[in-house]
Scaffold this active site. Structure first.
Site, PDB file in Angstrom:
ATOM      1  N   SER A  79      -6.486  38.521 -47.849  1.00 51.20           N
ATOM      2  CA  SER A  79      -6.145  39.645 -48.719  1.00 51.20           C
ATOM      3  C   SER A  79      -7.327  40.488 -49.166  1.00 51.20           C
ATOM      4  O   SER A  79      -7.145  41.648 -49.524  1.00 51.20           O
ATOM      5  CB  SER A  79      -5.394  39.128 -49.958  1.00 51.20           C
TER       6      SER A  79
ATOM      7  N   HIS B 176       0.477  39.236 -46.658  1.00 55.28           N
ATOM      8  CA  HIS B 176       0.052  40.575 -46.234  1.00 55.28           C
ATOM      9  C   HIS B 176       0.306  40.806 -44.742  1.00 55.28           C
ATOM     10  O   HIS B 176      -0.145  41.819 -44.196  1.00 55.28           O
ATOM     11  CB  HIS B 176      -1.423  40.788 -46.551  1.00 55.28           C
TER      12      HIS B 176
ATOM     13  N   LYS C   6       5.407  42.862 -51.622  1.00 53.92           N
ATOM     14  CA  LYS C   6       4.543  43.788 -50.894  1.00 53.92           C
ATOM     15  C   LYS C   6       5.395  44.638 -49.955  1.00 53.92           C
ATOM     16  O   LYS C   6       6.115  45.515 -50.423  1.00 53.92           O
ATOM     17  CB  LYS C   6       3.447  42.994 -50.191  1.00 53.92           C
TER      18      LYS C   6
END
Length: 600
Positions: A385, A413, A444
């Site tokens: 990240s 991610h 996300k």
């Protein structure tokens, strides 16, 4: 104190993190020490293993003295092998060695014989830089050494740490000098600030924080006053002024947070099912939409079953601590997310840390693992990240199979970013079905809240009953679940969003590399501008904001000291004009603070 008593106190201290001086013979496990049945069973299991006891210990042992007496009686009544010899550190009598080993025991839960002086902190003992700070600070306090040592020591082993501290023990004159016009401290200086008043550390940090804020270097937590798209209206609470910023700090990679179908689904479900359900999944907190969301996530990821947690952090905490126990080994990448680090600590398992994406180091650790210690789990971020690079999943899977370890990849991610369909790291490498567990967050690219784990049915079912962060936590609201289902609908109906995201990533990355920035080995929507020095990174972040662009300034504990950076998040909503403007802002700001040379 007998040898048995000594070793049992060591075991209790390692399992509870109590200072040994606090553990008197009459200490009551439950009433005085707060040791619940789960931790107590772990203590008993370790005691039986340490003393090679064949029979069960008597029930109802309530104090340390009673446990010691029971073990001594068991040893006297059986031809039991002698306990394992203590480590070299236990017999030295050297105050410095004893202080360092004692601190290491308290902060790692290892027993003395599990702490050989030459063992590598990361690869063999699983002691990361944050834990090392605590060990050094604890040792320094015990020996009357300067507080500032905690942030400067970089020793790779206990023996090296002892050697590094020895000159300070011989001379108490070491003082850290800070420039008169610059507070050279970082957040690391407040990790281990002891005082009889528990809140003293908070007062010290508050003063430090106000100084950083006064210089507009810390700008964390400023509230949005609009939707967060490629632009956002943000209130600067330090000045009281609102301003529209070009937004490069959002993880809304596929632009779904503002998609009308997603918003409509959230609103419709909330009207139907209410704001929330006020219960855990086991007790009134399961809605039909939660079941459907788990089915859809499993299908999206191409795995048989899925469990949804209240958050991505909760997913790592719950899954790791449910599967890994004190006799198991957790093998983790040095740069893994903090939720993985905390899951490892909560599990009580033996933690080994391999150097970032270094497969030779991973294999070395797996080769040296003691087969008697139980099972092993390798955990790695799919996309790291703060660095943007991708784990070497093919080699991790290969080594896991070769050495009998299970593999968990955290796709926080990577979901919505990697792979042709955006399903994550396994798809990116063509390894669907080869990874034991795939974990992700829904806050996300999926534009909601919550975390999830997909895998084989028997494992997911086990997690439902043994993950505390699932069993004992309220579930995500039905409206959020409906929005997540709608997000999956959009991803599957509009695959071009992933392609547009990657077009934007490549375009901005090329502009920044051509300008002379160090982006490390990023291969994702996260573009790090590596600066190193904390002061310069914070000053560049301030210069970027002054030009109307917002991205994250990352300092300790987000990254180690000396590795500060600006973190840029690219989305499919950014236009070519946005990307060109951003590149120009970063170049101007970098030249202003000396990160890049001045033009001409």
């Amino acid at each position: 104190m007998t040898s048995v008593h000594r070793q049992i106190v060591d075991i209790v201290a390692s399992r509870t993190l109590y200072d040994e001086s606090y553990l008197s013979p009459e200490s009551h496990f439950e009433a005085e020490l707060g040791i619940d049945s789960v931790i107590f069973e772990s203590i008993l299991a370790t005691v039986r293993e340490r003393f090679a006891l064949g029979a069960e210990l008597p029930a109802g042992l309530a104090t340390i003295r009673e446990l010691v007496d029971a073990v001594e009686e068991a040893l006297a009544g059986a031809a039991a092998p002698a306990p394992a010899p203590a480590a070299e550190a236990a017999a030295t009598g050297d105050p410095l060695t004893e202080a360092v080993v004692g601190a290491a025991m308290r902060h790692t839960q290892y027993a003395r014989e599990q702490l050989p002086l030459d063992a590598d902190f990361e690869g063999e003992l699983g002691i990361d830089s944050v834990v090392l700070v605590s060990v050094v600070a604890d040792s320094a306090r015990a020996l009357g050494l300067p507080d500032g040592l905690a942030g400067t020591v970089t020793a790779p082993s206990l023996r090296a740490l002892i050697a590094e501290l020895r000159p300070f023990l011989d001379s108490a004159a070491a003082v850290t000098e800070h420039g008169a016009d610059w507070d050279g401290r970082s957040m690391k200086d407040f990790v281990e600030k002891r005082d009889p008043d528990l809140f003293a550390k908070a007062r010290g940090f508050r003063s430090y924080l106000r100084g950083r804020e006064a210089e507009h270097l810390y700008w964390y937590g400023m509230p949005l006053h609009s939707r967060c798209g490629s632009r956002a209206l943000i209130l600067d609470e330090l000045t009281g002024q609102k301003r529209e910023f070009l937004m490069f700090a959002s993880n809304n990679y596929l632009g779904l947070a503002n998609h009308p179908k997603v918003i409509e689904a959230v609103c419709d479900a909330t009207r139907t099912f209410g704001a929330t359900h006020t219960g855990s999944r086991f007790i009134g907190g399961t809605n039909m939409l939660h079941k459907e969301l788990e089915r859809r996530l499993a299908a999206f990821k191409g795995r048989p079953e899925c469990i949804v947690y209240p958050g991505g952090y909760a997913a790592n905490l719950g899954a790791i601590s449910a599967l890994v126990k004190s006799y198991d080994t957790l093998v983790v990448d040095k740069l893994n997310h903090m939720s993985i680090v905390d899951g490892a600590r909560l599990s009580g398992g033996v933690r080994k840390i391999y150097q970032h994406n270094d497969m030779a180091d991973l294999e070395r650790i797996l080769k040296r693992r003691d087969d008697r210690s139980g099972g092993a789990l390798i955990v790695a971020d799919g996309v790291f990240s703060m660095h943007g690079d991708i784990c070497d999943l093919p080699q991790i899977v290969r080594l896991g199979k070769e050495y009998g370890a299970r593999v968990l990849v955290d796709d926080a991610h990577a979901t919505g970013v990697l792979g042709e369909r955006g399903t994550g790291t396994a798809e990116h490498f063509g390894l669907k079905g080869e990874v034991d567990l795939e974990l992700g967050t829904m806050s996300k690219a999926l534009a909601g809240m919550g975390g999830f784990v997909v895998g084989e049915p028997e494992v997911i079912e086990y997690l439902r009953f043994y993950s505390h962060s699932y069993v004992f936590a309220a579930n995500i609201p039905a409206g959020v679940a409906a929005g997540l289902i709608a997000s999956l609908d959009v991803i599957e109906a509009e695959p071009q969003r992933v392609g547009l995201l990657w077009s934007n990533i490549r375009f901005l990355r090329r502009l920044l590399v051509d300008a002379g920035f160090d982006l490390e080995n990023t291969e994702s929507a996260i573009l790090p501008l590596v600066i190193g020095d904390e002061r310069k990174a914070m000053e560049m972040g301030r210069a970027v904001r002054a030009r109307g662009l917002f991205c994250q300034t990352v300092v300790f504990p987000g990254v180690p000291l000396g590795d500060a950076r600006l973190r840029i998040s690219v989305t499919c909503e950014h236009t070519r004009e946005d990307l060109r403007t951003a590149a120009g802002v970063f170049v101007e700001a970098a030249r202003e603070v000396g990160v890049l040379p001045s033009a001409g």
